[in-house]
Design a protein around this motif. Structure first.
Motif, PDB file in Angstrom:
ATOM      1  N   ASP A 193      24.041  41.183 -11.067  1.00  0.00           N
ATOM      2  CA  ASP A 193      25.054  41.980 -10.367  1.00  0.00           C
ATOM      3  C   ASP A 193      26.442  41.709 -10.950  1.00  0.00           C
ATOM      4  O   ASP A 193      26.962  40.593 -10.833  1.00  0.00           O
ATOM      5  N   LYS A 195      29.347  42.458  -9.910  1.00  0.00           N
ATOM      6  CA  LYS A 195      30.326  42.058  -8.905  1.00  0.00           C
ATOM      7  C   LYS A 195      30.203  40.573  -8.579  1.00  0.00           C
ATOM      8  O   LYS A 195      31.207  39.872  -8.431  1.00  0.00           O
ATOM      9  N   ARG A 199      32.883  37.447  -9.382  1.00  0.00           N
ATOM     10  CA  ARG A 199      33.320  36.471  -8.379  1.00  0.00           C
ATOM     11  C   ARG A 199      33.132  35.046  -8.889  1.00  0.00           C
ATOM     12  O   ARG A 199      33.866  34.137  -8.516  1.00  0.00           O
TER      13      ARG A 199
END
Length: 287
Positions: A193, A195, A199
């Motif tokens: 992922d 995203k 992070r």
């Protein structure tokens, strides 16, 4: 909630883990089998090739020896967790299918300042006979969880020999390597992922540490053990930088004495991704 230091030395509940021929084949593809000489790897990637008996890559034991700790390590962002170290010892070649009972114990939590190093040891025993099959040690670095004081941990000295490597092997990982490897059970979204990867401070999803480890273990098996899993005893290494799917890996190998070797793996730009590499292996059978 910080890390739960009371977990140290507390064995987790024994965890039953089973695998099939298909699982072993999928793992082999997940760590790059077929990228080198496909014919050389038929025994790890097929179960019905004429005159070829299926075998299992030794580093598959890393997955077989994984089991939950006695309870949660604590409350932290899992995107901050990366694997730092890996050691595996095979007590005998892995069967094509089977069931093991795995017990995992947190053996230490060390303050590294910017984060914490959490170490585990897991033992997988054959469910039917009760004999040890795999012993594995794992180290995980959790960014942002340091500063609690106490022991910072110690490292055994390691230095590559002061000569050119005896062997140097270059193989490129597949662009979809992480997507293949996650099908063997490690569904951490950090590796799929964008995203979650962002992070964690990465520009794109990175390769699983155990996938990089298995990729290199496969190279070492072919180069030092003549592709024979029965000759592969143990392997250890420290993860020093992430690998992005599609990167080429350069494995430098130095032979030692009495069935030992040192290795280091880097990317094409020279960035070392696994350091302090050690392999123990048996000589060829005389039978």
């Amino acid at each position: 909630m910080s890390l739960d230091h009371s977990l140290i030395g507390l064995p987790g509940k024994p965890h039953e883990r089973s695998w099939t021929s298909k699982d072993a084949l999928l793992y082999a593809i997940g760590v790059g089998a077929g990228l080198g000489d496909p014919l050389r790897e038929l025994e790890f990637t097929t179960e019905n090739s004429e005159g070829v008996e299926q075998k299992v890559l030794p580093t598959y034991g890393v997955l077989l020896a994984r089991a939950p700790a006695a309870r949660s390590l604590g409350d932290f962002d899992r995107a901050m967790l990366v694997q730092a170290e890996q050691h595996i010892e095979l007590h005998r070649p892995l069967p094509v299918s089977g069931t093991v009972l795995v017990t995992s114990t947190v053996t230490g939590m060390y303050d590294k300042g910017s984060g914490a190093l959490v170490e585990f040891e897991s033992v997988a025993v054959d469910l039917a006979g009760g004999d040890p099959l795999v012993t594995a040690r794992f180290g995980f670095f959790i960014r942002g969880e340091g500063g609690f004081g106490g022991d910072g941990g110690a490292s055994a000295p390691w230095q590559p020999p002061g000569r050119d490597p005896d062997r140097r092997v270059v193989q490129r990982t597949r662009p979809e390597q992480a997507l293949l490897y996650r099908l063997s059970g490690d569904r951490n979204p950090l590796h799929a992922d964008p995203k979650v990867a962002a992070r964690g401070g990465f520009s794109r999803p990175i390769l699983h540490g155990p996938c990089t480890y298995g990729f290199i273990g496969r190279v070492l098996l072919h180069e030092l053990c003549d592709s024979d899993p029965a000759r592969f005893i143990s392997m250890s290494g420290r993860f020093t930088a992430p690998v992005t799917p599609g990167d080429s890996l350069i494995v430098s190998i130095w032979r030692g004495d009495d069935g030992t070797a040192s290795f280091r793996t880097a990317k094409e730009d020279g960035t070392v991704v696994i350091d302090r590499g050690r392999l123990r292996y048996r000589g060829p059978s005389m039978s």
